[in-house]
Design a protein around this motif. Structure first.
Motif, PDB file in Angstrom:
ATOM      1  N   PRO A  28       0.822  -1.134   0.044  1.00  0.00           N
ATOM      2  CA  PRO A  28      -0.158  -0.028  -0.018  1.00  0.00           C
ATOM      3  C   PRO A  28       0.763   1.043   0.033  1.00  0.00           C
ATOM      4  O   PRO A  28       0.323   2.210  -0.074  1.00  0.00           O
ATOM      5  N   LYS A  29       2.028   1.081   0.370  1.00  0.00           N
ATOM      6  CA  LYS A  29       2.907   2.437   0.078  1.00  0.00           C
ATOM      7  C   LYS A  29       4.031   2.351  -1.042  1.00  0.00           C
ATOM      8  O   LYS A  29       5.116   2.852  -0.910  1.00  0.00           O
ATOM      9  N   SER A  30       3.669   1.479  -1.894  1.00  0.00           N
ATOM     10  CA  SER A  30       4.450   1.400  -2.916  1.00  0.00           C
ATOM     11  C   SER A  30       5.009   2.728  -3.663  1.00  0.00           C
ATOM     12  O   SER A  30       3.838   3.364  -3.869  1.00  0.00           O
ATOM     13  N   SER A  31       5.879   2.949  -4.060  1.00  0.00           N
ATOM     14  CA  SER A  31       6.324   4.087  -4.833  1.00  0.00           C
ATOM     15  C   SER A  31       5.918   4.108  -6.259  1.00  0.00           C
ATOM     16  O   SER A  31       6.388   3.183  -6.994  1.00  0.00           O
ATOM     17  N   ASN A  32       5.242   4.930  -6.842  1.00  0.00           N
ATOM     18  CA  ASN A  32       4.767   5.135  -8.072  1.00  0.00           C
ATOM     19  C   ASN A  32       5.810   5.534  -9.122  1.00  0.00           C
ATOM     20  O   ASN A  32       5.708   6.678  -9.752  1.00  0.00           O
ATOM     21  N   VAL A  33       6.947   4.959  -9.380  1.00  0.00           N
ATOM     22  CA  VAL A  33       7.987   5.463 -10.232  1.00  0.00           C
ATOM     23  C   VAL A  33       8.479   3.957 -10.849  1.00  0.00           C
ATOM     24  O   VAL A  33       8.784   2.808  -9.948  1.00  0.00           O
ATOM     25  N   ALA A 160      -2.473  15.004 -11.799  1.00  0.00           N
ATOM     26  CA  ALA A 160      -2.509  13.648 -12.387  1.00  0.00           C
ATOM     27  C   ALA A 160      -1.459  13.393 -13.741  1.00  0.00           C
ATOM     28  O   ALA A 160      -1.218  14.438 -14.452  1.00  0.00           O
ATOM     29  N   PHE A 161      -0.569  12.325 -13.404  1.00  0.00           N
ATOM     30  CA  PHE A 161       0.340  11.915 -14.566  1.00  0.00           C
ATOM     31  C   PHE A 161      -0.026  10.433 -14.909  1.00  0.00           C
ATOM     32  O   PHE A 161      -0.405   9.757 -14.159  1.00  0.00           O
ATOM     33  N   ARG A 162       0.015  10.188 -16.239  1.00  0.00           N
ATOM     34  CA  ARG A 162      -0.318   8.859 -16.827  1.00  0.00           C
ATOM     35  C   ARG A 162       0.850   7.792 -16.681  1.00  0.00           C
ATOM     36  O   ARG A 162       1.809   7.985 -16.805  1.00  0.00           O
ATOM     37  N   GLY A 163       0.331   6.546 -16.375  1.00  0.00           N
ATOM     38  CA  GLY A 163       1.201   5.815 -16.289  1.00  0.00           C
ATOM     39  C   GLY A 163       1.620   4.934 -17.253  1.00  0.00           C
ATOM     40  O   GLY A 163       1.120   5.154 -18.344  1.00  0.00           O
ATOM     41  N   GLY A 164       3.048   4.509 -17.489  1.00  0.00           N
ATOM     42  CA  GLY A 164       3.534   4.013 -18.544  1.00  0.00           C
ATOM     43  C   GLY A 164       3.900   5.228 -19.433  1.00  0.00           C
ATOM     44  O   GLY A 164       4.455   4.780 -20.611  1.00  0.00           O
ATOM     45  N   LEU A 190       8.723  10.390  -1.773  1.00  0.00           N
ATOM     46  CA  LEU A 190       9.717  11.426  -2.598  1.00  0.00           C
ATOM     47  C   LEU A 190      10.214  10.601  -3.921  1.00  0.00           C
ATOM     48  O   LEU A 190      10.847   9.817  -3.849  1.00  0.00           O
ATOM     49  N   ILE A 191       9.621  11.271  -4.808  1.00  0.00           N
ATOM     50  CA  ILE A 191       9.708  10.793  -6.263  1.00  0.00           C
ATOM     51  C   ILE A 191      10.943  11.208  -6.910  1.00  0.00           C
ATOM     52  O   ILE A 191      11.990  10.749  -7.554  1.00  0.00           O
ATOM     53  N   CYS A 192      11.020  12.673  -6.721  1.00  0.00           N
ATOM     54  CA  CYS A 192      12.216  13.269  -7.558  1.00  0.00           C
ATOM     55  C   CYS A 192      12.497  14.697  -6.627  1.00  0.00           C
ATOM     56  O   CYS A 192      11.303  15.321  -6.106  1.00  0.00           O
ATOM     57  N   SER A 193      13.679  15.122  -6.861  1.00  0.00           N
ATOM     58  CA  SER A 193      13.895  16.621  -6.230  1.00  0.00           C
ATOM     59  C   SER A 193      14.853  17.225  -7.007  1.00  0.00           C
ATOM     60  O   SER A 193      15.813  16.621  -7.544  1.00  0.00           O
ATOM     61  N   ASP A 194      15.053  18.480  -7.071  1.00  0.00           N
ATOM     62  CA  ASP A 194      16.045  19.347  -7.660  1.00  0.00           C
ATOM     63  C   ASP A 194      16.231  20.645  -6.641  1.00  0.00           C
ATOM     64  O   ASP A 194      15.591  21.388  -6.533  1.00  0.00           O
ATOM     65  N   TRP A 209       1.781   3.553 -12.657  1.00  0.00           N
ATOM     66  CA  TRP A 209       0.205   3.732 -12.653  1.00  0.00           C
ATOM     67  C   TRP A 209      -0.133   5.184 -12.920  1.00  0.00           C
ATOM     68  O   TRP A 209       0.521   5.868 -12.371  1.00  0.00           O
ATOM     69  N   THR A 210      -1.139   5.386 -13.513  1.00  0.00           N
ATOM     70  CA  THR A 210      -1.890   6.700 -13.323  1.00  0.00           C
ATOM     71  C   THR A 210      -2.307   7.173 -12.341  1.00  0.00           C
ATOM     72  O   THR A 210      -2.882   6.441 -11.227  1.00  0.00           O
ATOM     73  N   GLY A 211      -1.724   8.292 -11.545  1.00  0.00           N
ATOM     74  CA  GLY A 211      -2.023   8.687 -10.259  1.00  0.00           C
ATOM     75  C   GLY A 211      -1.905  10.253  -9.904  1.00  0.00           C
ATOM     76  O   GLY A 211      -1.185  10.870 -11.046  1.00  0.00           O
ATOM     77  N   GLN A 212      -2.080  10.744  -8.941  1.00  0.00           N
ATOM     78  CA  GLN A 212      -2.123  11.942  -8.472  1.00  0.00           C
ATOM     79  C   GLN A 212      -0.631  12.125  -7.846  1.00  0.00           C
ATOM     80  O   GLN A 212      -0.197  11.383  -7.115  1.00  0.00           O
ATOM     81  N   PHE A 213       0.113  13.224  -8.038  1.00  0.00           N
ATOM     82  CA  PHE A 213       1.350  13.705  -7.835  1.00  0.00           C
ATOM     83  C   PHE A 213       1.305  15.026  -7.020  1.00  0.00           C
ATOM     84  O   PHE A 213       0.715  15.922  -7.696  1.00  0.00           O
ATOM     85  N   THR A 214       2.147  15.231  -5.944  1.00  0.00           N
ATOM     86  CA  THR A 214       2.192  16.465  -5.131  1.00  0.00           C
ATOM     87  C   THR A 214       3.347  17.325  -5.411  1.00  0.00           C
ATOM     88  O   THR A 214       4.552  16.592  -5.501  1.00  0.00           O
ATOM     89  N   ILE A 215       3.468  18.301  -6.079  1.00  0.00           N
ATOM     90  CA  ILE A 215       4.556  19.165  -6.456  1.00  0.00           C
ATOM     91  C   ILE A 215       4.752  20.221  -5.627  1.00  0.00           C
ATOM     92  O   ILE A 215       3.813  21.106  -5.224  1.00  0.00           O
ATOM     93  N   LYS A 216       5.908  20.413  -5.019  1.00  0.00           N
ATOM     94  CA  LYS A 216       6.239  21.392  -4.024  1.00  0.00           C
ATOM     95  C   LYS A 216       7.452  22.488  -4.507  1.00  0.00           C
ATOM     96  O   LYS A 216       8.207  21.779  -4.918  1.00  0.00           O
ATOM     97  N   VAL A 217       7.168  23.644  -4.470  1.00  0.00           N
ATOM     98  CA  VAL A 217       8.127  24.613  -5.042  1.00  0.00           C
ATOM     99  C   VAL A 217       8.536  25.434  -3.589  1.00  0.00           C
ATOM    100  O   VAL A 217       7.775  26.374  -3.338  1.00  0.00           O
ATOM    101  N   LYS A 218       9.683  25.243  -3.302  1.00  0.00           N
ATOM    102  CA  LYS A 218       9.928  26.022  -2.033  1.00  0.00           C
ATOM    103  C   LYS A 218      10.959  27.200  -2.351  1.00  0.00           C
ATOM    104  O   LYS A 218      11.846  26.852  -3.348  1.00  0.00           O
ATOM    105  N   ASN A 219      10.756  28.372  -1.684  1.00  0.00           N
ATOM    106  CA  ASN A 219      11.669  29.504  -1.825  1.00  0.00           C
ATOM    107  C   ASN A 219      12.500  29.761  -0.758  1.00  0.00           C
ATOM    108  O   ASN A 219      12.201  29.923   0.201  1.00  0.00           O
ATOM    109  N   LEU A 220      13.789  29.627  -1.007  1.00  0.00           N
ATOM    110  CA  LEU A 220      14.784  29.884   0.010  1.00  0.00           C
ATOM    111  C   LEU A 220      15.234  31.167   0.040  1.00  0.00           C
ATOM    112  O   LEU A 220      16.281  31.603   0.789  1.00  0.00           O
TER     113      LEU A 220
END
Length: 231
Positions: A28-33, A160-164, A190-194, A209-220
């Protein structure tokens, strides 16, 4: 105990089994990547936007009119559409930074191109010609949003991003502060960070798989007007 009585618990267990949520690998906590997938038209479009933003950054640093004109032409050719990302959290503050404007529109880029061209009438003519070129319209191209993120705050989106298929999120700021980008899946992995020391950020992955992703843009740093683009 009758046969019918013995059958009831079995039937209940069977129904319960089919009600259990099924995840990609049973976790249930599988990483969607997953493994990298071949580029698509929409992911390539985001790559083109990244190229255009790199040309703008170079053009501004060198006051190179040709680089700015080339960037504007790419942006018009690729096109864009309003981002469908849902805003979960925005900066929500009011400061003098509200007077900042979007410097990454085609109009703003070509205006600076003319400024850098100076007395070069040929370059001014190229900029004016680029302004007349028709764009692909709001229904084409990747999702794009430009907004202001304030000092020490973060913007949070869900999309949302499409699976595959490859997923790409690119963001470029106005150069006034360091911005960091984080992408999480629906299981909060956490799937990716820059997180380098610039305000140009890119995340690329392939959802399983097709699913929702959360994107955060942090200002330092100080307030930054940035553009975020995704397929």
């Amino acid at each position: 105990m009758s046969f019918q009585t013995r059958l009831v618990p079995f039937a209940f267990a069977a129904v319960s089994l089919f009600c259990i949520p099924v995840f990609a690998d049973g976790n249930p906590k599988s990483s969607n990547v997953g493994e990298a997938t071949a580029p698509t038209a929409s992911s390539t479009a985001v790559d083109h936007w990244e190229t255009a933003m790199a040309l703008v950054r170079y053009g501004d640093s060198k006051q190179d009119a040709l680089a700015m004109i080339a960037a504007a032409r790419i942006m018009k050719e690729v096109g864009d559409s309003p981002s469908k990302a849902a805003v979960v959290k925005g900066s929500g503050q009011t400061t003098s930074a509200d007077k900042k404007t979007d410097t990454l529109t085609v109009e703003a880029i070509l205006a600076r191109a003319k400024q850098y061209a100076g007395d070069r009438k040929d370059l001014v003519a190229l900029a004016e010609d680029a302004a007349r070129v028709g764009g692909r319209g709001a229904v084409h191209g990747p999702g794009r949003k430009s907004t202001l993120v304030y000092r020490g705050t973060q913007d949070v989106y869900q999309v949302a991003f499409r699976g595959g298929e490859p997923a790409i999120v690119f963001a470029a700021g106005d150069g006034d502060s360091d911005l960091d980008l984080y992408v999480y899946d629906e299981n909060e992995n956490l799937i990716c960070s820059d997180t380098d020391l610039t305000d140009r950020m890119l995340c690329r992955w392939s959802p399983r798989w097709t699913g929702q992703f959360t994107i955060k843009v942090k200002n330092l740093g100080m307030a930054n007007y940035y553009t975020i683009v995704h397929n």
